[in-house]
Design an enzyme around this catalytic site. Structure first.
Site, PDB file in Angstrom:
ATOM      1  N   ARG A 191      -3.109   3.278   8.553  1.00 46.37           N
ATOM      2  CA  ARG A 191      -3.479   2.137   7.715  1.00 46.37           C
ATOM      3  C   ARG A 191      -2.415   1.055   7.699  1.00 46.37           C
ATOM      4  O   ARG A 191      -1.235   1.344   7.511  1.00 46.37           O
ATOM      5  CB  ARG A 191      -3.706   2.595   6.264  1.00 46.37           C
ATOM      6  N   LYS A 229       0.828  -1.197   0.000  1.00 46.06           N
ATOM      7  CA  LYS A 229       0.000   0.000   0.000  1.00 46.06           C
ATOM      8  C   LYS A 229       0.868   1.254   0.000  1.00 46.06           C
ATOM      9  O   LYS A 229       0.673   2.160  -0.813  1.00 46.06           O
ATOM     10  CB  LYS A 229      -0.919  -0.018   1.228  1.00 46.06           C
ATOM     11  N   TYR A 272      12.707 -34.849 -18.734  1.00 43.59           N
ATOM     12  CA  TYR A 272      11.259 -34.663 -18.817  1.00 43.59           C
ATOM     13  C   TYR A 272      10.588 -35.011 -17.496  1.00 43.59           C
ATOM     14  O   TYR A 272      11.177 -35.662 -16.633  1.00 43.59           O
ATOM     15  CB  TYR A 272      10.658 -35.522 -19.944  1.00 43.59           C
ATOM     16  N   SER A 321      14.017 -43.501 -14.959  1.00 41.16           N
ATOM     17  CA  SER A 321      12.836 -42.722 -14.632  1.00 41.16           C
ATOM     18  C   SER A 321      12.682 -42.759 -13.117  1.00 41.16           C
ATOM     19  O   SER A 321      12.578 -43.834 -12.527  1.00 41.16           O
ATOM     20  CB  SER A 321      11.600 -43.313 -15.311  1.00 41.16           C
ATOM     21  N   HIS A 372      -4.841 -44.458  -3.318  1.00 47.39           N
ATOM     22  CA  HIS A 372      -5.076 -44.940  -4.672  1.00 47.39           C
ATOM     23  C   HIS A 372      -6.272 -44.236  -5.300  1.00 47.39           C
ATOM     24  O   HIS A 372      -6.241 -43.850  -6.456  1.00 47.39           O
ATOM     25  CB  HIS A 372      -5.323 -46.452  -4.662  1.00 47.39           C
ATOM     26  N   CYS A 394       8.411 -39.934 -12.974  1.00 47.29           N
ATOM     27  CA  CYS A 394       7.053 -40.398 -13.262  1.00 47.29           C
ATOM     28  C   CYS A 394       6.204 -40.510 -12.009  1.00 47.29           C
ATOM     29  O   CYS A 394       5.128 -41.061 -12.041  1.00 47.29           O
ATOM     30  CB  CYS A 394       7.089 -41.718 -14.012  1.00 47.29           C
ATOM     31  N   ARG A 424      -3.582  -1.687  -6.338  1.00 44.80           N
ATOM     32  CA  ARG A 424      -2.789  -2.918  -6.250  1.00 44.80           C
ATOM     33  C   ARG A 424      -3.203  -3.810  -7.415  1.00 44.80           C
ATOM     34  O   ARG A 424      -4.261  -3.604  -8.011  1.00 44.80           O
ATOM     35  CB  ARG A 424      -3.033  -3.639  -4.922  1.00 44.80           C
ATOM     36  N   MET A 439      -5.972  -7.047   8.297  1.00 45.36           N
ATOM     37  CA  MET A 439      -5.420  -6.264   9.406  1.00 45.36           C
ATOM     38  C   MET A 439      -6.268  -5.011   9.614  1.00 45.36           C
ATOM     39  O   MET A 439      -7.300  -4.851   9.006  1.00 45.36           O
ATOM     40  CB  MET A 439      -3.966  -5.929   9.120  1.00 45.36           C
ATOM     41  N   GLY A 462      -8.266  -6.721   4.029  1.00 42.01           N
ATOM     42  CA  GLY A 462      -9.151  -6.758   5.188  1.00 42.01           C
ATOM     43  C   GLY A 462      -8.671  -7.607   6.357  1.00 42.01           C
ATOM     44  O   GLY A 462      -9.395  -7.781   7.329  1.00 42.01           O
TER      45      GLY A 462
HETATM   46  P1  ADP Z   1      -8.223  -2.162   4.014  1.00 44.54           P
HETATM   47  O1  ADP Z   1      -6.950  -2.874   3.770  1.00 44.54           O
HETATM   48  O2  ADP Z   1      -9.110  -2.812   5.012  1.00 44.54           O
HETATM   49  O3  ADP Z   1      -8.928  -1.768   2.754  1.00 44.54           O
HETATM   50  P2  ADP Z   1      -7.441   0.598   4.127  1.00 44.54           P
HETATM   51  O4  ADP Z   1      -6.270   1.101   4.843  1.00 44.54           O
HETATM   52  O5  ADP Z   1      -7.316   0.526   2.667  1.00 44.54           O
HETATM   53  O6  ADP Z   1      -7.813  -0.796   4.756  1.00 44.54           O
HETATM   54  O7  ADP Z   1      -8.649   1.523   4.528  1.00 44.54           O
HETATM   55  C1  ADP Z   1      -9.985   1.183   4.704  1.00 44.54           C
HETATM   56  C2  ADP Z   1     -10.895   2.181   3.975  1.00 44.54           C
HETATM   57  O8  ADP Z   1     -10.660   3.505   4.417  1.00 44.54           O
HETATM   58  C3  ADP Z   1     -10.651   2.176   2.488  1.00 44.54           C
HETATM   59  O9  ADP Z   1     -11.872   2.298   1.814  1.00 44.54           O
HETATM   60  C4  ADP Z   1      -9.824   3.398   2.268  1.00 44.54           C
HETATM   61  O10 ADP Z   1     -10.005   3.925   0.995  1.00 44.54           O
HETATM   62  C5  ADP Z   1     -10.354   4.354   3.352  1.00 44.54           C
HETATM   63  N1  ADP Z   1      -9.284   5.299   3.725  1.00 44.54           N
HETATM   64  C6  ADP Z   1      -8.062   4.984   4.209  1.00 44.54           C
HETATM   65  N2  ADP Z   1      -7.315   6.092   4.401  1.00 44.54           N
HETATM   66  C7  ADP Z   1      -8.068   7.130   4.036  1.00 44.54           C
HETATM   67  C8  ADP Z   1      -7.849   8.542   3.976  1.00 44.54           C
HETATM   68  N3  ADP Z   1      -6.685   9.090   4.330  1.00 44.54           N
HETATM   69  N4  ADP Z   1      -8.852   9.314   3.557  1.00 44.54           N
HETATM   70  C9  ADP Z   1     -10.027   8.761   3.180  1.00 44.54           C
HETATM   71  N5  ADP Z   1     -10.305   7.456   3.215  1.00 44.54           N
HETATM   72  C10 ADP Z   1      -9.332   6.635   3.625  1.00 44.54           C
HETATM   73 MG    MG Z   2      -7.886  -1.022   1.239  1.00 45.52          MG
END
Ligand code: ADP
Ligand code: MG
Ligand code: MG
Length: 882
Positions: free
Chosen positions: A95, A25, A860, A772, A455, A840, A339, A106, A104
């Protein structure tokens, strides 16, 4: 001495090459900023800081807190705002961001910096009171849950009560007044939960939030996800501290998620969702039902078009399908994440091929992008992913694909009903060679015992038949033909669906979707063929399988197991006669009966594979698999004795019992198998050599072309064994040539599947034209683990508790068994530099093992027909990565 390590990077200091340090990220945010995409300013705390803290019982490395302070000061300087300032407050998000994306898994905290001191000016600057209180109540909720560990329902209950009280059902229907009251309530609740210890200083909150994100690296769902994806626990997460932008500032603001292509199908089309007047969490956590992205054009047209242009720019820059998060604050677009998007197997192939066509990537890059196991999903019909059924039991995903059918409780029944066109699922405690005819006619197999290398699983995979093995706790009653799963009893007329890719079993028929073997798939195969060095052959023993293998790109047969040909119901009696023969005369008679059947089988394979090499392995029977069970036979004799009716039958069964007793072995897997049986009864290899050569000559006569005949002697440990067997084979072959007045080229080689053979490969090579490696037995004998008991016993527990990383029967034990292969190749080639070498075992279709085989220089690999495309791709990737 002070720690000089740099733990904090400003947004402008990063780029995509720093992913290991800044996480996916953070690195992508920096890269976006670098290429001129609008990104809210930020700084990133490195993964290295997280790892240092993790290795130190959670204590931060020296200097980290100071570096965060300084990073914050620089961010404040650049944005002209200040954390906690009543005049011009800075609000940030904190974040998580791992090196490999873990969507999602963490934690993230939004709106940090809002407080009693700052909420007023947030409202004033935005000209929107409701918005400010919305941010505040969200912050208390998120911070309370993530950092302070307060249970989510504490806040949810209060929010629901407020909505009920005001008679509304949407969060967005609550007024500024309502939200202010809710914020007060949240604060009180949080403070009460923490016994009065609620922190309200934003600086302190920031440090605690960073620490909470570090800690979320080790939360249970992240652990589970990492394990399933093979991501190392040692990597740690980075933490991004980013200025907030607000999608919840009213109807000219919005937030959403979009993909640059459709991640289900790979099609290049608009794919995304958005919400006006909302924060990102509402979409990604599914709090509200978002609207399709198309509709944004009518609501916020400028931002919409800018978003489309940005998607193109990011895809072009990253040369891959992008998964993006965006927020629009008062009509202005900001990108918050990009990503490489996760996608289905079908979409993986389509996007890779399309991007080559578009000139975005090269064919080699495309190959490196497609995970070989993704192809597996494409080769079998799958269960419609939109189904909503819940499984009744879950076993091992032994052979992928989906199967729907009525239950069948014995192989004869399955063969009969299946042969008549009915769809059946064969249910057995475990399958034995006696069941093979039923397995072949079934849609799928469900067993109570046995694992992924049983088997049943091996055979089912070879035939592309779905199999769920070792379903725990199912009770099979073969007499009444019922199976009890949970509390429900299912009978012959009940239909179930198996998901061989997950091990799930469902009651009833789930809808299926066809496999997606299309032009794109074939193109990938062609590119792979250009890139690979390793040859790819298939394991097959009949015309259908051999034809399938050839169709899927096999360049020959690496293993035709003659004992599989012996297992068919009409042959087993003759085979038993051969094994149980009391003298050479009886044996010769039985062999004469088998020879034409064998020849016909070989003709089938040779016809399908003409022009290509075919390795035929001479009989390799673990004897117990072909013989009546000792206990059963004793019972039968007892019964006949008691009834006293059929004297002739009694005599015959008694004689059989005597032979079974004579041949009974305590360790049949280490017993009279492979060439050991042939050493005792030379008439068996002689018959087989004749059948092979007659078949090759017949096909040559009929088709004008035949295969490259390779005769393979199994389970050799000593050079002398191979020499003796070779002499028998060569004598029989030459005799056939003489009789026919015709000749053809042939090779005689051996399996290397006993450690002694690998270690003395220089001697063995004197007698062999090829090696083989039989890595199934080499694993069994090399590690000393019974392959038949593997899953059920301690090995399952070893994998579960990570004593060992992977089941060595599924993925080659490179450090141990792999060394036997490497030594075998090296010593064999020392004697014969141009010795042909292949593998094989089941490992021939496993991508990680294929990488190893490429490295040690095998010529092979050979695998089941349905794994051929996977092996071709894996071999190409191995060559490209070498
Ligand atoms: P996840 O990995 O759970 O998506 P994120 O860090 O991407 O966690 O954030 C969760 C949500 O919060 C995402 O929709 C992201 O776009 C939003 N978000 C994160 N940082 C900001 C920010 N600085 N301003 C506005 N929205 C944010
Ligand atoms: Mg995200
Ligand atoms: Mg073997």
């Amino acid at each position: 001495m002070t720690d000089q390590t740099k733990y904090v990077y400003d947004l402008s200091e990063g780029d995509v090459t720093l992913k290991p340090l800044l996480g996916g990220k953070g690195a992508n945010l920096a890269e976006m900023a670098k290429i001129g995409v609008p990104v809210p300013d930020a700084f990133t705390v490195t993964t290295q800081a997280c790892v240092a803290a993790m290795n130190n019982g959670g204590d931060w490395p020296e200097g980290l807190a100071d570096q965060i302070d300084a990073g914050l000061a620089r961010l404040e300087e650049r944005t002209g705002k200040k954390l906690g300032s009543a005049e011009n407050p800075l609000l940030v998000s904190v974040r998580s961001g791992a090196v490999f994306s873990m969507p999602g898994m963490m934690d993230t905290i939004l709106n940090l910096g809002i407080s009693d001191d700052t909420v007023g000016s947030v409202a004033q600057l935005a000209g929107n009171e409701r918005f400010a209180w919305d941010c505040y109540r969200r912050f208390i909720q998120m911070y309370g849950e993530v950092v302070e560990g307060i249970s989510p329902h504490v806040f949810e209950d209060a929010l629901t009560a407020m909505k009920v009280d005001r008679g509304v059902d949407q969060d967005t229907d609550l007024t500024a007044e309502d939200l202010k009251a809710l914020t007060d309530q949240f604060k009180e609740l949080a403070n009460r939960e923490l016994g009065g210890e609620w922190t309200s200083d934003p600086k302190e909150q920031l440090l605690r939030a960073v620490n909470a994100v570090f800690a979320s690296w080790l939360n249970p769902r992240a652990e589970v996800y990492r394990k399933s994806q093979g991501i190392s626990r040692d990597l740690g997460t980075a933490v991004n501290v980013q200025m907030m932008v607000f999608g919840n500032r009213g109807e000219t603001s919005a937030t959403g998620v979009c993909f640059s292509r459709n991640p289900s199908t790979g099609a290049k089309e608009l794919y995304g969702e958005f919400l006006t007047n909302a924060q990102g969490e509402d979409v990604v956590a599914g709090i509200r039902t978002p609207r399709p992205l198309e509709e944004m054009e009518g609501v916020l047209p400028e931002a919409f078009h800018e978003l489309l242009a940005t998607m193109d720019k990011l895809e072009l820059h990253n040369k891959d399908m992008q998964d993006m998060e965006f927020t629009i604050e008062d009509r202005k677009l900001y990108m918050l994440q990009t990503r490489n998007g996760k996608r289905t197997a079908a979409a993986t192939v389509k996007t890779a091929v399309d991007m080559v066509d578009e000139g975005l990537i090269t064919t080699d890059e495309a190959l490196l992008r497609i995970n070989p196991s993704d192809l597996d999903a494409l080769l079998h019909p799958g269960i419609d992913p939109n189904h909503t059924a819940t499984s009744i039991v879950k076993g091992l995903p032994a052979s992928p694909g989906a199967a729907v059918g009525a239950l069948s409780f014995n192989a004869d029944d399955a063969a009969e009903r299946g042969g008549a066109g009915e769809q059946v699922i064969l249910v057995r405690y475990e399958t034995t060679p006696d069941d093979i005819h039923g397995v072949m006619k079934a849609q799928g197999v469900l067993t109570a015992h046995g694992g992924m290398t049983s088997h049943a699983a091996v055979v089912a995979r070879g035939m592309g038949i779905t199999c769920v093995a070792g379903a725990p706790g199912i009770k099979i009653d073969t007499i009444n033909e019922t199976v009890t799963i949970g509390d429900t009893v299912y009978g012959k007329d009940d239909v179930v669906t198996l998901n061989g890719s997950t091990g799930e079993v469902f009651a009833g028929a789930l809808p299926l979707v066809p496999p997606a073997i299309n032009e794109d798939f074939e193109k990938v195969g062609e590119w792979a063929d250009q890139a690979r060095r390793l040859g790819v052959r298939a394991n097959a023993e009949n015309f259908e399988d051999a034809s399938k293998a050839r169709e899927l790109g096999a360049e020959g047969i690496g293993l035709a197991r003659t004992e599989h040909m012996f297992m068919a119901a009409d042959r087993l009696p003759a085979v038993r006669k051969m094994i149980l023969a009391e003298n050479e005369e009886q044996r010769a008679a039985a062999l004469a009966e088998i020879l034409p059947m064998q020849q016909a089988d070989f003709e089938g394979i040779f016809t399908a594979m003409k022009g290509l090499p075919v390795t035929v392995r001479l009989l390799d029977p673990p004897l117990h698999e072909f013989l009546p069970n000792l206990v059963d036979q004793s019972v039968l004799v007892k019964e006949l004795e008691l009834t006293g009716a059929d004297a002739a039958k009694l005599e015959a069964e008694k004689a059989t019992l005597a032979q079974v007793k004579k041949l009974h072995e305590q360790n049949p897997m280490l017993g009279t198998r492979g060439c050991r049986l042939a050493m005792l009864y030379p008439s068996i290899p002689e018959m087989q050599a004749r059948a092979i050569i007659r078949a090759a000559l017949a096909v040559l006569e009929r088709e004008g072309e035949t295969v490259g005949v390779e005769i393979m002697i199994p389970l050799v440990a000593f050079e002398s064994e191979l020499k003796a067997q070779r002499d028998i084979v060569v004598a029989a072959v030459e005799d056939e040539f003489e009789k026919a007045g015709k000749k053809l080229d042939y090779l005689v080689g051996t399996m290397i599947e006993i450690p002694r053979a690998a270690l003395t490969a220089d001697q063995i090579a004197n007698q062999a034209d090829f090696f083989s490696f039989g890595t199934n037995d080499l694993t069994q004998t090399g590690i000393g683990i019974s392959r038949d008991d593997a899953e059920a016993g301690f090995l399952g527990a070893y994998v579960e508790t990570e004593v060992i990383e992977k089941n060595p029967f599924e993925s080659l034990d490179a450090d141990g068994v792999g060394q036997l292969v490497a030594i075998g190749v090296e010593k064999g080639r020392a004697t014969k530099p141009d010795l042909k070498t292949g593998v094989c075992g089941e490992h021939g279709g496993d991508p990680a093992s294929i990488e190893f085989f490429n490295k040690v220089g095998l010529d092979y690999v050979s695998c089941s027909p349905f794994r051929v495309p996977i092996a071709r791709l894996a071999a190409a990737r191995a060559a490209l990565q070498a």
